[in-house]
Design an enzyme around this catalytic site. Structure first.
Site, mmCIF file in Angstrom:
data_model
loop_
_atom_site.group_PDB
_atom_site.id
_atom_site.type_symbol
_atom_site.label_atom_id
_atom_site.label_comp_id
_atom_site.label_asym_id
_atom_site.label_seq_id
_atom_site.Cartn_x
_atom_site.Cartn_y
_atom_site.Cartn_z
ATOM 1 N N LYS A 293 0.686 -0.700 -0.286
ATOM 2 C CA LYS A 293 0.072 0.267 -0.146
ATOM 3 C C LYS A 293 0.485 1.306 -0.253
ATOM 4 C CE LYS A 293 -3.934 1.957 2.850
ATOM 5 N NZ LYS A 293 -4.889 1.625 4.371
ATOM 6 N N SER B 290 -9.886 1.731 2.802
ATOM 7 C CA SER B 290 -8.944 2.527 2.492
ATOM 8 C C SER B 290 -7.964 1.185 1.493
ATOM 9 C CB SER B 290 -8.091 3.022 3.260
ATOM 10 O OG SER B 290 -7.442 2.849 4.304
ATOM 11 N N SER C 282 -10.155 -0.562 7.653
ATOM 12 C CA SER C 282 -9.782 -0.375 6.032
ATOM 13 C C SER C 282 -8.463 -1.397 5.184
ATOM 14 C CB SER C 282 -8.043 0.383 6.198
ATOM 15 O OG SER C 282 -8.391 2.085 6.172
HETATM 16 N N1 GLN Z 1 -12.888 3.341 7.056
HETATM 17 C C1 GLN Z 1 -12.779 3.997 8.399
HETATM 18 C C2 GLN Z 1 -12.143 5.414 8.167
HETATM 19 O O1 GLN Z 1 -12.349 6.410 7.213
HETATM 20 C C3 GLN Z 1 -11.307 3.349 8.351
HETATM 21 C C4 GLN Z 1 -10.050 3.777 7.459
HETATM 22 C C5 GLN Z 1 -8.472 3.002 8.145
HETATM 23 O O2 GLN Z 1 -9.122 2.108 8.389
HETATM 24 N N2 GLN Z 1 -7.169 3.637 7.886
HETATM 25 O O3 GLN Z 1 -11.599 6.328 8.695
#
Ligand code: GLN
Length: 469
Positions: free
Chosen positions: A78, A153, A177
Site C-alpha cells: 500500500k 482504504s 481498512s
Molecule cells: N474507513 C475508516 C475511516 O474512514 C477506516 C480507515 C482505515 O482503517 N484506515 O476512517
C-alpha cells in the site's frame, strides 16, 4: 497452468520444484497488470526493470540453495508504507514527489524474506475512507463489478489481489481498512492485534489504532505472511514481545469454538448481507462450532468514539506535513483530510477537550469492557464487515455521514486493539461480501482456524473476476 492464479503457497511449491522461475512468475504478473490495471487503478507505482533484476537474483539465490520464506514472490505494498528509493505518496498531493530514505519494518521484513516489491497500491489518501474514492490517482474499480467501489482504504491492494495481479498486498487497518476491501473484493483481509506487527515506517493515521497487515486470496497465505511480518520491533515501542506463532501450521488442528453473535451488530443490516452472513454461520455450526447470542450494550457509541479519537490523532499526526520536510505544504490537503483535521483540532482544543476527546476516551473504556466481558463467554465474535453490499462510485462519497456508516461494524476492534479478519462468503446480488471474525488479543490463530473452515466449505477463492482490457 496460469501463473497469475497462483497463491503464495502454490508459488513456493512450484519454485521449490523448479517448475517455474521467479522471473516467469514476475513477468506474468507484470503483463497482467499492464493489460488490465489501466481500467482498475489498483496501482500508483508499478516497478518494472528493477523487478526483473530482483526476480533473476532470487532465481540465482534459489539455485545456490539459499532458503528464505518468500524468496522470489512478488508482493504489492500500500502506498503509505515507506519503501526506500520508491516513491511513497499516501495518495495525497502533499507527498506527490516524496521518495523515502528508508524502509518501513514491514517492507524490510518482506525484502529480507526474499520477496520482490512489484509496486505500490492505491488508497484513500492517508487511509481516510471506506471506498477508495479519496485518491488523486484514479478511483479503483471493483474487479468483480465495474463502477462499484472496492472498499477502502486499502482499496488498491484489495483490487490487485482480487484481480490476480499479485498474491499478497499490504494494508493498514485503523478502523477497518483491511477488512473492508477484503469483504468487497472477495479476498481475505486481516487486522492483527494492535502491536503484533510493527507500525514503523507506515505513515501514521491514528497511532493508537493503526494496525498493519495484508490482503491475500487464501487463509493459508494470510497466516503465512503474518508469521513473517509479526514480532517485536525496537523501532516501534508499542510492538509486543509475545512469541510469534507459525500460524499457517495450525490451520488443520481440530478446534471447536464458541462463537458470539452480538445482537447489536445485526440490527439495521441490508437483508442480502444478513442472509449471506447467517448462511456462513450455519456452515460454522455444521462444522462443530457453537453459536451463542451475546450483547455488546455500548456498541452504539463505537463510531462516535472512533470519529473523535481518530480525528484527534489525525490532526496531530498530519501537523508534520508543513512543507518543511516533505514536498508540498498543507494547502495540498484535500477535503477529507481537512475535515478530519478540523474535527480533531476542535475535539482537542481548550474548552472542548473535556466534552469531546476526554469523553471519547472514557467511552472507549466501556467498549473495551464490552469485549472483555464477551470474551469471558465466547472464543470469537462473528458479524458482517459492512452493513451493506458494495455500492456504486459516488453513491456515498457526496455525503460524508453516509460514507462513515460503512465503518460501524469494524471500528470497535481498532479501539479495543483486538485482531479481526474478513473471510470471503457468498455474493450478494453478484457483489462480494465478507464474514468478520474478531478474537481476543494475540489469538490470531483462532481467526485463521475458523476462517479456514468457511474457506474450505465455500472455496470463494475459485470465483475469478472477469477483467476488461
Ligand atoms: N474507513 C475508516 C475511516 O474512514 C477506516 C480507515 C482505515 O482503517 N484506515 O476512517
Amino acid at each position: 497452468m496460469q501463473l497469475h492464479e497462483l497463491t503464495i503457497r502454490e508459488s513456493l511449491t512450484l519454485l521449490g520444484q523448479k517448475k517455474i522461475s521467479s522471473v516467469e512468475l514476475t513477468e506474468a504478473l507484470l503483463n497482467r497488470i499492464r493489460t488490465y490495471d489501466k481500467n482498475l487503478h489498483s496501482f500508483i507505482t508499478i516497478r518494472d526493470e528493477e523487478v526483473r533484476k530482483e526476480a533473476a537474483s532470487a532465481d540465482n539465490q534459489r539455485k545456490k540453495k539459499v532458503s528464505k520464506p518468500m524468496l522470489g514472490i512478488p508482493v504489492a505494498l500500500k502506498d503509505n508504507f515507506l519503501t526506500k528509493g520508491i516513491r511513497t505518496t499516501s495518495a495525497s498531493p502533499v507527498l506527490d514527489d516524496y521518495v523515502p530514505q528508508y524502509d518501513s519494518t514491514y517492507a524490510k521484513k518482506l525484502k529480507d524474506a526474499g520477496a520482490i516489491i512489484i509496486g505500490k497500491t492505491n488508497l484513500d489518501a492517508w487511509g481516510h475512507g471506506s471506498s477508495g474514492e479519496h485518491t488523486v490517482h484514479g478511483v479503483p474499480h471493483n474487479p468483480y463489478a465495474r463502477g462499484y467501489v472496492t472498499g477502502g482504504s486499502s482499496s488498491g491492494s484489495g483490487a490487485a489481489v482480487a484481480a490476480r495481479f499479485c498474491a499478497v498486498g499490504s494494508g493498514s487497518d485503523t478502523g477497518g481498512s483491511n477488512r473492508q476491501p477484503g469483504s468487497y473484493c472477495n479476498v481475505v483481509g486481516l487486522k492483527p492485534t494492535y502491536g503484533r506487527v510493527s507500525r514503523y515506517g507506515v505513515i501514521a493515521m491514528a497511532s493508537s489504532t493503526d494496525s498493519i497487515a495484508h490482503l491475500t486470496r487464501t487463509i493459508w497465505d494470510s497466516a503465512y505472511v503474518l508469521s513473517i511480518v509479526a514480532g517485536h520491533d525496537p523501532l516501534d515501542a508499542t510492538t509486543s514481545t509475545q512469541k510469534v506463532n507459525s500460524y499457517h501450521e495450525t490451520l488443520m488442528n481440530n478446534y471447536q469454538a464458541k462463537i458470539g453473535i452480538p445482537k447489536q451488530y445485526f440490527e439495521g443490516l441490508n437483508q442480502g448481507v444478513e442472509k449471506s452472513v447467517r448462511k456462513a454461520l450455519e456452515i460454522l455450526e455444521k462444522k462443530g462450532h457453537s453459536l451463542i447470542e451475546i450483547s455488546l450494550p455500548n456498541a452504539k457509541y463505537a463510531y462516535p468514539v472512533y470519529c473523535i479519537t481518530v480525528s484527534s490523532e489525525i490532526s496531530s499526526n498530519l501537523a508534520r506535513y508543513d512543507g518543511i520536510r516533505y514536498g508540498f505544504d498543507r494547502s495540498k490537503f484535500q477535503d477529507e483530510a481537512r475535515r478530519r483535521i478540523m474535527i480533531g483540532t476542535h475535539s482537542l482544543s481548550t474548552g472542548y477537550a473535556d466534552k469531546y476527546y476526554k469523553q471519547a476516551a472514557k467511552a472507549r473504556t466501556l467498549l473495551i469492557r464490552d469485549y472483555q466481558k464477551a470474551f469471558m463467554k465466547v472464543d470469537l465474535i462473528a458479524c458482517p464487515v459492512y452493513p451493506f453490499p458494495p455500492f456504486k462510485h459516488q453513491d456515498r462519497d457526496l455525503d460524508p455521514l453516509q460514507m462513515y456508516l460503512s465503518d460501524v461494524l469494524t471500528v470497535t476492534a481498532n479501539l479495543t486493539g483486538n485482531p479481526g479478519i474478513s473471510v470471503p462468503i457468498e455474493f450478494v446480488n453478484d457483489l462480494p461480501n465478507g464474514l468478520q471474525l474478531i478474537a481476543p488479543h494475540f489469538e490470531e490463530s483462532r481467526l485463521f482456524r475458523v476462517g479456514f473452515d468457511v474457506e474450505e466449505e465455500l472455496q470463494m477463492y475459485k470465483k475469478k473476476p472477469r477483467l476488461i482490457a
